[in-house]
Design an enzyme around this catalytic site. Structure first.
Site, PDB file in Angstrom:
ATOM      1  N   GLY A 191      11.903   7.331   4.143  1.00  0.00           N
ATOM      2  CA  GLY A 191      11.874   6.119   4.938  1.00  0.00           C
ATOM      3  C   GLY A 191      13.229   5.765   5.512  1.00  0.00           C
ATOM      4  O   GLY A 191      14.270   6.072   4.910  1.00  0.00           O
TER       5      GLY A 191
ATOM      6  N   LYS B  36       5.516   3.490  13.988  1.00  0.00           N
ATOM      7  CA  LYS B  36       4.642   2.320  14.013  1.00  0.00           C
ATOM      8  C   LYS B  36       4.818   1.549  15.319  1.00  0.00           C
ATOM      9  O   LYS B  36       5.933   1.444  15.836  1.00  0.00           O
ATOM     10  CB  LYS B  36       4.975   1.383  12.845  1.00  0.00           C
ATOM     11  CG  LYS B  36       5.015   2.052  11.486  1.00  0.00           C
ATOM     12  CD  LYS B  36       5.474   1.069  10.417  1.00  0.00           C
ATOM     13  CE  LYS B  36       5.844   1.780   9.138  1.00  0.00           C
ATOM     14  NZ  LYS B  36       7.088   2.575   9.259  1.00  0.00           N
TER      15      LYS B  36
ATOM     16  N   HIS C 172       1.893  -1.770  12.906  1.00  0.00           N
ATOM     17  CA  HIS C 172       2.862  -2.214  11.907  1.00  0.00           C
ATOM     18  C   HIS C 172       2.384  -3.417  11.095  1.00  0.00           C
ATOM     19  O   HIS C 172       2.752  -3.578   9.929  1.00  0.00           O
ATOM     20  CB  HIS C 172       4.171  -2.569  12.613  1.00  0.00           C
ATOM     21  CG  HIS C 172       5.386  -2.431  11.753  1.00  0.00           C
ATOM     22  ND1 HIS C 172       6.573  -1.923  12.214  1.00  0.00           N
ATOM     23  CD2 HIS C 172       5.601  -2.732  10.452  1.00  0.00           C
ATOM     24  CE1 HIS C 172       7.462  -1.933  11.236  1.00  0.00           C
ATOM     25  NE2 HIS C 172       6.894  -2.418  10.155  1.00  0.00           N
TER      26      HIS C 172
ATOM     27  N   TYR D  66      12.297  -0.607  13.944  1.00  0.00           N
ATOM     28  CA  TYR D  66      13.496  -0.255  13.183  1.00  0.00           C
ATOM     29  C   TYR D  66      14.665   0.070  14.122  1.00  0.00           C
ATOM     30  O   TYR D  66      15.804   0.159  13.673  1.00  0.00           O
ATOM     31  CB  TYR D  66      13.252   0.952  12.275  1.00  0.00           C
ATOM     32  CG  TYR D  66      12.213   0.778  11.204  1.00  0.00           C
ATOM     33  CD1 TYR D  66      11.644  -0.454  10.907  1.00  0.00           C
ATOM     34  CD2 TYR D  66      11.786   1.889  10.467  1.00  0.00           C
ATOM     35  CE1 TYR D  66      10.680  -0.580   9.919  1.00  0.00           C
ATOM     36  CE2 TYR D  66      10.826   1.765   9.477  1.00  0.00           C
ATOM     37  CZ  TYR D  66      10.272   0.538   9.207  1.00  0.00           C
ATOM     38  OH  TYR D  66       9.317   0.429   8.222  1.00  0.00           O
TER      39      TYR D  66
ATOM     40  N   ASP E 299       9.333   8.663   8.022  1.00  0.00           N
ATOM     41  CA  ASP E 299       8.634   7.459   8.455  1.00  0.00           C
ATOM     42  C   ASP E 299       9.614   6.514   9.127  1.00  0.00           C
ATOM     43  O   ASP E 299      10.590   6.079   8.513  1.00  0.00           O
ATOM     44  CB  ASP E 299       7.999   6.763   7.249  1.00  0.00           C
ATOM     45  CG  ASP E 299       7.451   5.386   7.618  1.00  0.00           C
ATOM     46  OD1 ASP E 299       6.377   5.333   8.234  1.00  0.00           O
ATOM     47  OD2 ASP E 299       8.116   4.374   7.305  1.00  0.00           O
TER      48      ASP E 299
ATOM     49  N   PRO F  79       2.696  15.372   3.664  1.00  0.00           N
ATOM     50  CA  PRO F  79       3.461  15.510   2.421  1.00  0.00           C
ATOM     51  C   PRO F  79       3.277  14.292   1.519  1.00  0.00           C
ATOM     52  O   PRO F  79       3.184  13.161   2.003  1.00  0.00           O
ATOM     53  CB  PRO F  79       4.908  15.628   2.919  1.00  0.00           C
ATOM     54  CG  PRO F  79       4.790  16.187   4.307  1.00  0.00           C
ATOM     55  CD  PRO F  79       3.533  15.556   4.861  1.00  0.00           C
ATOM     56  N   ALA F  80       3.230  14.515   0.219  1.00  0.00           N
ATOM     57  CA  ALA F  80       3.075  13.405  -0.720  1.00  0.00           C
ATOM     58  C   ALA F  80       4.326  12.536  -0.766  1.00  0.00           C
ATOM     59  O   ALA F  80       4.251  11.332  -1.023  1.00  0.00           O
ATOM     60  CB  ALA F  80       2.769  13.942  -2.116  1.00  0.00           C
ATOM     61  N   LEU F  81       5.455  13.146  -0.499  1.00  0.00           N
ATOM     62  CA  LEU F  81       6.736  12.448  -0.524  1.00  0.00           C
ATOM     63  C   LEU F  81       7.306  12.390   0.882  1.00  0.00           C
ATOM     64  O   LEU F  81       7.474  13.423   1.539  1.00  0.00           O
ATOM     65  CB  LEU F  81       7.718  13.185  -1.444  1.00  0.00           C
ATOM     66  CG  LEU F  81       9.139  12.641  -1.525  1.00  0.00           C
ATOM     67  CD1 LEU F  81       9.160  11.329  -2.290  1.00  0.00           C
ATOM     68  CD2 LEU F  81      10.068  13.657  -2.184  1.00  0.00           C
ATOM     69  N   GLY F  82       7.551  11.185   1.363  1.00  0.00           N
ATOM     70  CA  GLY F  82       8.159  11.005   2.673  1.00  0.00           C
ATOM     71  C   GLY F  82       9.525  10.358   2.549  1.00  0.00           C
ATOM     72  O   GLY F  82       9.926   9.891   1.475  1.00  0.00           O
TER      73      GLY F  82
ATOM     74  N   GLY G 270      -8.720  15.391   7.733  1.00  0.00           N
ATOM     75  CA  GLY G 270      -8.378  16.774   7.450  1.00  0.00           C
ATOM     76  C   GLY G 270      -6.923  17.131   7.665  1.00  0.00           C
ATOM     77  O   GLY G 270      -6.504  18.247   7.327  1.00  0.00           O
ATOM     78  N   VAL G 271      -6.127  16.230   8.206  1.00  0.00           N
ATOM     79  CA  VAL G 271      -4.702  16.495   8.429  1.00  0.00           C
ATOM     80  C   VAL G 271      -3.952  16.388   7.101  1.00  0.00           C
ATOM     81  O   VAL G 271      -4.190  15.483   6.300  1.00  0.00           O
ATOM     82  CB  VAL G 271      -4.123  15.501   9.457  1.00  0.00           C
ATOM     83  CG1 VAL G 271      -2.601  15.575   9.510  1.00  0.00           C
ATOM     84  CG2 VAL G 271      -4.713  15.785  10.843  1.00  0.00           C
TER      85      VAL G 271
END
Length: 294
Positions: A20, A75, A108, A50, A45, A15-18, A11-12
């Site tokens: 990176g 991650k 990851h 990283y 993300d 956004p469709a676009l993230g 249910g969370v």
């Protein structure tokens, strides 16, 4: 796909676009994320491995946006797998990001040769979810056989599986498996960057004739066409760049629609050749790296 968000299986809303930040050097990350947030991205993300979580957190703080306006994903690296180790990995990431709650925390990689460690790590994610420390949990680079065992031996179906997907490597079987279980597929390297910075043997997706013709037909760029392809097929995307003009270009993907024939033409470009490391070869001995406390 006209909506700018997806609803995860718990249910969370995501956004469709993230945006990176893989391979974004720490000294470039604050500026890149700042630009992304100014352009309108609301999902960032990152990952412990990283080594730029602190810079992501700094950019979010500088933005002036309320905490609930930015969806933060990170991650856990394989070196921190195991139940207690993964609980501590959350603490390390949350401290670096400067947040009390992480919106999406994922594993990851799978550790095929030590899958019990992978399961223990995921069970730690389940506890963090139950405690409200994270809003959603998931995995990355999990193949069908990894998902099968994970689903059989844990309680919470992953909300996402972040995997390599681009026109030259579609992973159709894995996409279907994710969809079967209500797992949102997140595409890393969504415009095929890995095909030209790691192994250029296929050529660059950005120079592909088919994609170029579709882009010309819509008055768009090849990158925008590839991102649109993902979104219309129900995948969340996390393009990366440190160049302001490209960051803005990659965000402008909601004002046009690809036809069914165009989607099929891009599907047909699949080579079946992976650009990233083979998931079965991931071991702590080969890929392990220490994740610092701060």
């Amino acid at each position: 796909m006209s909506s700018t968000s997806f609803v995860l299986n718990n249910g969370v809303e995501i956004p469709a676009l993230g945006f990176g930040v893989f391979q974004s050097a720490p000294e470039e990350t604050v500026a890149a994320v700042t630009t992304a947030l100014e352009v309108g991205y609301r999902h960032v993300d990152t990952a412990a491995a990283y080594f730029n979580e602190k810079e992501v957190g700094e950019a979010i703080r500088r933005s002036g946006l309320a905490r609930d306006e930015v969806f933060v994903e990170t991650k856990v690296w394989i070196s921190d797998y195991g139940y207690e180790q993964t609980l501590h990995a959350f603490d390390k990431s949350a401290q670096k990001l400067g947040v009390e709650q992480i919106d999406l925390l994922i594993l990851h990689q799978a550790l095929p040769g030590e899958f019990d460690l992978t399961l223990d790590a995921y069970r730690a994610l389940e506890e963090l979810l139950a405690d409200g420390a994270v809003r959603a949990i998931g995995v990355s680079n999990f193949m069908p056989e990894h998902l099968t065992r994970l689903l059989a031996e844990t309680s919470v179906v992953p909300a996402v599986n972040q995997i390599e997907v681009h026109p030259y490597f579609r992973q159709s079987e894995l996409l279907a498996r994710d969809a079967e279980h209500g797992i949102l597929s997140q595409a890393w390297s969504p415009i095929g960057g890995i095909t030209f910075y790691r192994d250029g043997s296929h050529g660059s997706t950005l120079q592909d004739t088919t994609i170029g013709e579709i882009a010309a037909a819509h008055g768009r760029t090849p990158a925008q066409v590839m991102l649109r392809w993902h979104l219309q097929q129900g995948r969340q995307v996390i393009p990366k760049s440190v160049t302001p003009s490209r960051i803005a270009e990659n965000a402008d993907v909601f004002g046009f629609e690809l036809t069914g024939d165009q989607l099929a033409a891009i599907d047909a470009l699949d080579t079946g050749v992976r650009g990233g490391p083979e998931p079965e070869r991931i071991t702590r001995e080969t890929f392990g790296r220490e994740i610092p406390e701060a």
